[in-house]
Design an enzyme around this catalytic site. Sequence first.
Site, PDB file in Angstrom:
ATOM      1  N   ASP A 103       0.835  -1.200   0.000  1.00 51.84           N
ATOM      2  CA  ASP A 103       0.000   0.000   0.000  1.00 51.84           C
ATOM      3  C   ASP A 103       0.873   1.254   0.000  1.00 51.84           C
ATOM      4  O   ASP A 103       2.043   1.204   0.391  1.00 51.84           O
ATOM      5  CB  ASP A 103      -0.884   0.029   1.253  1.00 51.84           C
TER       6      ASP A 103
HETATM    7  N1  URA Z   1      -1.250  -5.955   3.814  1.00 53.88           N
HETATM    8  C1  URA Z   1      -1.726  -4.692   3.844  1.00 53.88           C
HETATM    9  O1  URA Z   1      -2.755  -4.419   4.448  1.00 53.88           O
HETATM   10  N2  URA Z   1      -1.047  -3.769   3.168  1.00 53.88           N
HETATM   11  C2  URA Z   1       0.111  -3.989   2.518  1.00 53.88           C
HETATM   12  O2  URA Z   1       0.696  -3.072   1.963  1.00 53.88           O
HETATM   13  C3  URA Z   1       0.595  -5.313   2.514  1.00 53.88           C
HETATM   14  C4  URA Z   1      -0.096  -6.276   3.174  1.00 53.88           C
END
Ligand code: URA
Length: 237
Positions: A103
């Site tokens: 993310d």
């Molecule tokens: N899980 C999440 O919630 N975000 C990420 O970036 C990776 C795994």
Amino acid sequence: MRLDKLLANSGYGSRTDVKKMLKTGAVEVNGQVKKDGKLQIDPVNDQIYVLGEYVEYRENIYIMMNKPKGVISATEDLREKCVVDLLDDSLRRFEPFPVGRLDKDTVGLLILTNDGKLAHELLAPKKKVAKRYWAKIEGLVNEEDVRAFEKGVVLDDGYVTKPAQLSIISGDSVSEIEVTIVEGKFHQVKRMFQAVGKRVLELKRIQMGALSLDEQLKLGEYRELTNEELTLLQSQK
Ligand code: URA
């Protein structure tokens, strides 16, 4: 192998780009300017230079990045800054892409490569490549959460997650944990904590398969994988 193919494979652009570059006299083979892309090259023994820069023959690159916050895991975007934008031109030439997504506000280990086959192997759900994260969680993470993660939790869309290993490093009003998952659903770690009524405050990926994040890399820094690290990653297959 043809000279134009070797240069294109080495990241000097498409065959057309390479043809144009050859015409300018920028390429020397064994000390002589060569303009014909059809010239047969021995990639091991011939010495090739482009504008004085030695061309080390290779097709693929493998990069480890400590992804910072605020950039998206993509190759290009009209509005947002992408992880590929952080790379030096000498690496971007190879057209790497991120293996999977973190993310925008997640930091940590991100592999970038132009090796589609390896990327596919690492991301294929049936391969169940483990991804380990460190996180700060709002609230007290407890043994009940550990058991729930081990059993599988129900996400907001009804999906039941595969067993995940949750370990509590410290727990108080804010807890520090590590979690290992073998899937890569959208916002998976955040949604798993949401499923047990908790909120992820900070998230960092620290391992993918057998490959750990080099903690010497500061946020936004990157380097090519060593041969040993590449072997570790390939051993996932
Ligand atoms: N899980 C999440 O919630 N975000 C990420 O970036 C990776 C795994």
